[in-house]
Design an enzyme around this catalytic site. Structure first.
Site, PDB file in Angstrom:
ATOM      1  CB  SER A 256      37.302  54.715  42.422  1.00 14.11           C
ATOM      2  OG  SER A 256      38.379  53.662  42.095  1.00 14.11           O
ATOM      3  CG  HIS A 286      36.672  50.119  44.524  1.00 14.38           C
ATOM      4  ND1 HIS A 286      38.216  49.415  44.143  1.00 14.38           N
ATOM      5  CD2 HIS A 286      36.707  51.172  43.739  1.00 14.38           C
ATOM      6  CE1 HIS A 286      38.658  50.298  43.730  1.00 14.38           C
ATOM      7  NE2 HIS A 286      37.630  51.516  43.115  1.00 14.38           N
ATOM      8  CG  HIS A 332      43.552  42.384  42.195  1.00 12.46           C
ATOM      9  ND1 HIS A 332      43.478  42.766  40.874  1.00 12.46           N
ATOM     10  CD2 HIS A 332      43.459  43.571  42.958  1.00 12.46           C
ATOM     11  CE1 HIS A 332      43.324  44.009  40.681  1.00 12.46           C
ATOM     12  NE2 HIS A 332      43.293  44.586  41.790  1.00 12.46           N
ATOM     13  NE  ARG A 341      47.980  47.998  44.292  1.00  3.25           N
ATOM     14  CZ  ARG A 341      46.695  48.060  44.263  1.00  3.25           C
ATOM     15  NH1 ARG A 341      46.096  49.312  44.016  1.00  3.25           N
ATOM     16  NH2 ARG A 341      46.039  46.970  44.153  1.00  3.25           N
ATOM     17  CG  ASP A 387      42.357  46.677  49.993  1.00  2.68           C
ATOM     18  OD1 ASP A 387      42.725  47.834  50.158  1.00  2.68           O
ATOM     19  OD2 ASP A 387      41.482  46.183  49.304  1.00  2.68           O
TER      20      ASP A 387
END
Length: 452
Positions: A256, A286, A332, A341, A387
């Site tokens: 992105s 993604h 990742h 995160r 995620d």
């Protein structure tokens, strides 16, 4: 429809000048810095390109300038040099010991400086005043079937916003290159301000019979987004502030961010560039991954129950892998340790929902999955990414519609992509045009290299 009621013209002008004037001071310094770097060190080699890199999607190539954040394989993301825990400590919050306000991170991304609370509050007011969405945007969304994926509806709304692009208008009038960044700044702040309104409209249209909720003028950017969606639990407001902050930027090489930068390098305005970025974010490899994680976790519960043992969980993980699928939320492209995160979301869960069954399941997965992926021997990073956790937190507070999760990611990513785009214009970065080659070229090149 207008959801954000404007503040006074005076307060809007004051808050805009505050941030705008800081950028006016910073930009000449950074322009000279880049000019010096290019003239003195332009021929310094940063590494060697291998055939694997060319075939493997440019993985590992250093080929982009991205000022707002840097991703280290071991440390994780740093926003203008600050780690996530550091941002949590120094950025202003809505309440004592609360999560950082996204407006504070936006200020940091744009200026490289930590703002004070007054500056953040002024920026919040400016964003509220800018968040006026024309009726034709809603009509563009309404032209789509309500069954269309939320990301399709969201991206369509962003494209419709482009009609009001200040950059496009200025370019058509013949603006000087030295001033490209100024209408880009206006477009970017307008875009950042308006995407929560558009995103909330999509959510309410699909899941809540189109019943729209007006803005609460007392709330900040993240808090208001949660409110517009229909979630007013103070803990959910705090989660949304954290969510937007940590999802805002992840250096420039992800799909992105890179897409937004690439499209903008052709002097496409921020709306066109960000809409293109959203279409990349919508891919399963993604941003759509956060949708897939919660769906997979719920499939575990449906088959094995909430009180699944670690041994049962191991069996289910192997069942997933043996069927040719991946365990979503692990691994990742750059990171080689647990995503920071993920860690800060885990800390949020331990603080606010330690007994939630799905959170406890995520905790068990943290113990079970990495050893299995390591045993496979094919995975460079067996650890959880962002995620792996976000969906469970959202689900706990009632935002259970997994298909919508990527839209939340998109709203967040507007901060990072637009901040970098302003600097792309300010630094005069050129059209992106890497060289491509054919397989025949690579074969011949390697033959010559082997014989020399």
């Amino acid at each position: 429809m207008v959801f954000f009621r404007g503040v006074t013209a005076l307060s809007r002008l004051r808050s805009r000048v505050d941030l705008h004037s800081q950028l006016k001071e910073l930009i000449p310094e950074q322009q000279e810095r880049l000019k010096k770097l290019k003239s003195e060190h332009g021929k310094v080699q940063l590494g060697n390109i291998t055939v694997d890199m060319v075939i493997g999607g440019m993985r590992g190539m250093t080929g982009l300038l991205w000022e707002t954040s840097l991703l280290d394989p071991d440390e994780g993301i740093r926003f203008r040099g600050l780690s996530i825990p550091e941002c949590q400590n120094v950025l202003p919050a809505a309440k004592p010991d609360g999560e950082p306000l996204p407006e504070g991170l936006l200020w940091l991304l744009l200026t490289g400086k930590v703002p004070n609370k007054d500056q953040v509050d002024a920026l919040s007011k400016d964003l509220r005043a800018r968040a006026v969405v024309p009726d034709y945007v809603y009509k563009a969304i309404d032209a789509l079937p309500v069954t269309a994926h939320p990301m399709t509806q969201f991206a369509s709304g962003v494209m419709a916003l482009q009609v009001q692009s200040e950059f496009q208008k200025a370019y058509e009038k013949g603006i000087s290159k030295a001033k490209y960044w100024e209408p880009t700044y206006e477009d970017s702040l307008n875009l950042i301000a308006r995407v929560p309104v558009v995103a909330a409209y999509v959510y309410r249209r699909i899941y809540k019979d189109g019943k729209i909720i007006p803005l609460d003028d007392s709330l900040d950017y993240g808090g208001n987004f949660s409110h517009l969606l229909g979630f007013d639990d103070p803990k959910m407001l705090e989660l949304m502030r954290l969510y937007i902050t940590i999802h805002s930027d992840h250096e420039g090489g992800n799909v992105s961010a890179h897409t937004g930068h690439l499209v903008a390098s052709a002097l496409s305005d921020p709306y066109l560039s960000f809409a293109a970025a959203l279409n990349g974010l919508a891919g399963p490899l993604h941003g759509l991954a956060n949708q897939e994680v919660l769906l997979w976790i719920k499939s575990v519960v449906n088959e094995c129950g909430e009180n699944i043992t670690k041994e049962q969980l191991k069996d289910y993980v192997w069942k997933t892998l043996n069927s040719g699928k991946v365990v979503p939320g692990f691994g990742h492209g750059v990171l080689r340790k647990t995503d920071p995160r993920y860690t800060c979301q885990r800390e949020f869960a331990l603080k606010h929902l330690p007994d939630d069954p799905l959170f406890q399941l995520v905790s068990k997965l943290y113990e079970v999955v990495p050893p299995i992926l390591t045993e496979l021997g094919k995975v460079k990073n067996p650890w959880p990414n962002v995620d792996a956790h976000s969906g469970v937190l959202l689900n706990y507070f009632g935002l259970t519609e997994a298909r919508y999760f990527t839209v939340l990611f998109g709203v967040s990513r507007s901060l990072g992509i637009c901040s970098q785009l302003i600097w792309d214009r300010a630094l005069g970065l050129p059209l992106e045009r890497p060289k491509s080659v054919t397989m025949e070229f690579l074969e011949n090149y390697c033959k010559k290299a082997a014989s020399s």
